[in-house]
Design an enzyme around this catalytic site. Structure first.
Site, PDB file in Angstrom:
ATOM      1  N   GLY A 148       0.592  -1.272   0.255  1.00 26.30           N
ATOM      2  CA  GLY A 148      -0.591  -0.132  -0.006  1.00 26.30           C
ATOM      3  C   GLY A 148       0.982   1.315   0.475  1.00 26.30           C
ATOM      4  O   GLY A 148       2.126   1.003   0.480  1.00 26.30           O
ATOM      5  N   GLN A 170       2.684   9.647   1.497  1.00 28.92           N
ATOM      6  CA  GLN A 170       3.906   8.731   1.930  1.00 28.92           C
ATOM      7  C   GLN A 170       4.605   9.441   0.967  1.00 28.92           C
ATOM      8  O   GLN A 170       6.332   9.050   0.731  1.00 28.92           O
ATOM      9  CB  GLN A 170       3.845   7.896   1.818  1.00 28.92           C
ATOM     10  CG  GLN A 170       3.056   7.331   3.117  1.00 28.92           C
ATOM     11  CD  GLN A 170       3.242   5.595   3.106  1.00 28.92           C
ATOM     12  OE1 GLN A 170       1.614   5.075   2.723  1.00 28.92           O
ATOM     13  NE2 GLN A 170       4.136   4.643   3.375  1.00 28.92           N
ATOM     14  N   CYS A 201       5.852  -0.785   7.589  1.00 33.59           N
ATOM     15  CA  CYS A 201       5.479   1.217   6.307  1.00 33.59           C
ATOM     16  C   CYS A 201       6.709   1.137   6.118  1.00 33.59           C
ATOM     17  O   CYS A 201       7.600   1.861   6.113  1.00 33.59           O
ATOM     18  CB  CYS A 201       4.772   1.667   7.752  1.00 33.59           C
ATOM     19  SG  CYS A 201       4.174   3.474   6.863  1.00 33.59           S
ATOM     20  N   LEU A 202       5.910   1.677   4.718  1.00 33.93           N
ATOM     21  CA  LEU A 202       7.597   1.924   4.270  1.00 33.93           C
ATOM     22  C   LEU A 202       7.972   3.303   4.187  1.00 33.93           C
ATOM     23  O   LEU A 202       8.866   3.010   3.930  1.00 33.93           O
ATOM     24  CB  LEU A 202       7.090   2.443   2.311  1.00 33.93           C
ATOM     25  CG  LEU A 202       6.556   0.691   1.382  1.00 33.93           C
ATOM     26  CD1 LEU A 202       5.479   1.396   0.632  1.00 33.93           C
ATOM     27  CD2 LEU A 202       7.510  -0.077   1.168  1.00 33.93           C
ATOM     28  N   HIS A 212      -4.570   0.461   7.444  1.00 32.35           N
ATOM     29  CA  HIS A 212      -3.334   1.230   7.699  1.00 32.35           C
ATOM     30  C   HIS A 212      -3.755   2.322   6.918  1.00 32.35           C
ATOM     31  O   HIS A 212      -2.886   3.816   7.161  1.00 32.35           O
ATOM     32  CB  HIS A 212      -2.358   0.116   7.377  1.00 32.35           C
ATOM     33  CG  HIS A 212      -1.088   0.876   7.244  1.00 32.35           C
ATOM     34  ND1 HIS A 212      -0.095   0.468   8.197  1.00 32.35           N
ATOM     35  CD2 HIS A 212      -0.249   1.380   6.191  1.00 32.35           C
ATOM     36  CE1 HIS A 212       1.032   1.075   7.908  1.00 32.35           C
ATOM     37  NE2 HIS A 212       1.419   1.458   6.997  1.00 32.35           N
ATOM     38  N   GLU A 213      -3.492   2.743   5.281  1.00 31.38           N
ATOM     39  CA  GLU A 213      -3.478   3.465   4.354  1.00 31.38           C
ATOM     40  C   GLU A 213      -4.572   4.445   4.473  1.00 31.38           C
ATOM     41  O   GLU A 213      -4.250   6.249   4.720  1.00 31.38           O
ATOM     42  CB  GLU A 213      -3.135   2.950   3.163  1.00 31.38           C
ATOM     43  CG  GLU A 213      -2.853   2.127   2.411  1.00 31.38           C
ATOM     44  CD  GLU A 213      -0.972   2.491   2.802  1.00 31.38           C
ATOM     45  OE1 GLU A 213      -0.573   3.255   2.572  1.00 31.38           O
ATOM     46  OE2 GLU A 213      -0.037   1.167   3.408  1.00 31.38           O
ATOM     47  N   HIS A 243      -2.860   6.835   6.530  1.00 29.68           N
ATOM     48  CA  HIS A 243      -2.103   7.676   6.478  1.00 29.68           C
ATOM     49  C   HIS A 243      -2.567   9.138   5.951  1.00 29.68           C
ATOM     50  O   HIS A 243      -1.993  10.568   6.188  1.00 29.68           O
ATOM     51  CB  HIS A 243      -1.232   7.347   5.185  1.00 29.68           C
ATOM     52  CG  HIS A 243      -0.202   6.974   6.001  1.00 29.68           C
ATOM     53  ND1 HIS A 243       1.169   7.003   6.119  1.00 29.68           N
ATOM     54  CD2 HIS A 243       0.443   5.478   5.184  1.00 29.68           C
ATOM     55  CE1 HIS A 243       1.608   6.247   6.489  1.00 29.68           C
ATOM     56  NE2 HIS A 243       1.004   5.231   5.941  1.00 29.68           N
TER      57      HIS A 243
END
Length: 185
Positions: free
Chosen positions: A45, A50, A98-99, A140-141, A144
């Site tokens: 994701g 991000q 997480c990225l 999760h996304e 963000h």
């Protein structure tokens, strides 16, 4: 084009993102770049904050989160102007990463079912219920675009244990496997 992923500490990651409309400049190119960036970083994701854009846009490909042979249960989808309208079921704990916060994971409790309204890349509107891993990745996304990072949901002890690592990420004092943009204070 592969874009740099904004690292923990970047102010854009803590802002509530704004809705967009069909006239958002070069939206299709942005979505294409997000898919390429996410795949290059081996993510499931990626949300627009991000990559430095404070807009209500995220993409997911949850297939890799499922066991071998069950990847087809996952979804590959674009979410624009999403709003979670209902949560249901018991909270389930799962170790998330997480990225924007590389090499850190932690157990996060999330409801096993969500109902969400959103638009696709053509701005068709949907209201859909998701369960299991698909619901988790979406949540999760979604966090963000609400300015929330998974580390905020960890236990107080885990947060204290991660403080030094998070400072290193914020400052760019890490080895990363993909392009990132750091605060470097």
């Amino acid at each position: 084009m592969i874009l740099p992923i904004y690292a923990y500490g970047q102010p854009v990651l803590k802002k509530i993102a704004r809705p967009i409309d069909k006239d958002y400049p070069e939206l299709q190119q942005l979505i294409s770049d997000m898919w390429e960036t996410m795949e290059e970083a081996n993510g499931v994701g990626l949300a627009a904050p991000q990559i430095g854009k404070s807009i209500r846009l995220f993409i997911i490909n949850s297939g890799p989160m499922y066991p071998e042979g069950e990847e087809g249960k996952g979804i590959k989808q674009v979410f624009i102007n999403a709003e979670i309208i209902e949560e249901a079921g018991a909270d389930c704990s799962y170790s998330e990463g997480c990225l924007s916060i590389p090499d850190i994971t932690g157990d996060v409790d999330r409801p096993e079912e969500i109902t969400i309204t959103y638009q696709d890349e053509e701005f068709n509107e949907y209201t859909t219920t998701f369960t299991g891993m698909n619901a988790r990745v979406i949540q999760h996304e979604y966090d963000h675009i609400e300015g929330i990072l998974f580390t905020e949901m960890l236990s107080p002890l885990k947060k204290r244990l991660l403080k030094r690592k998070l400072t290193k990420i914020r400052n760019g004092d890490i080895e990363q496997k993909y392009r990132m943009k750091f605060v470097r204070v």
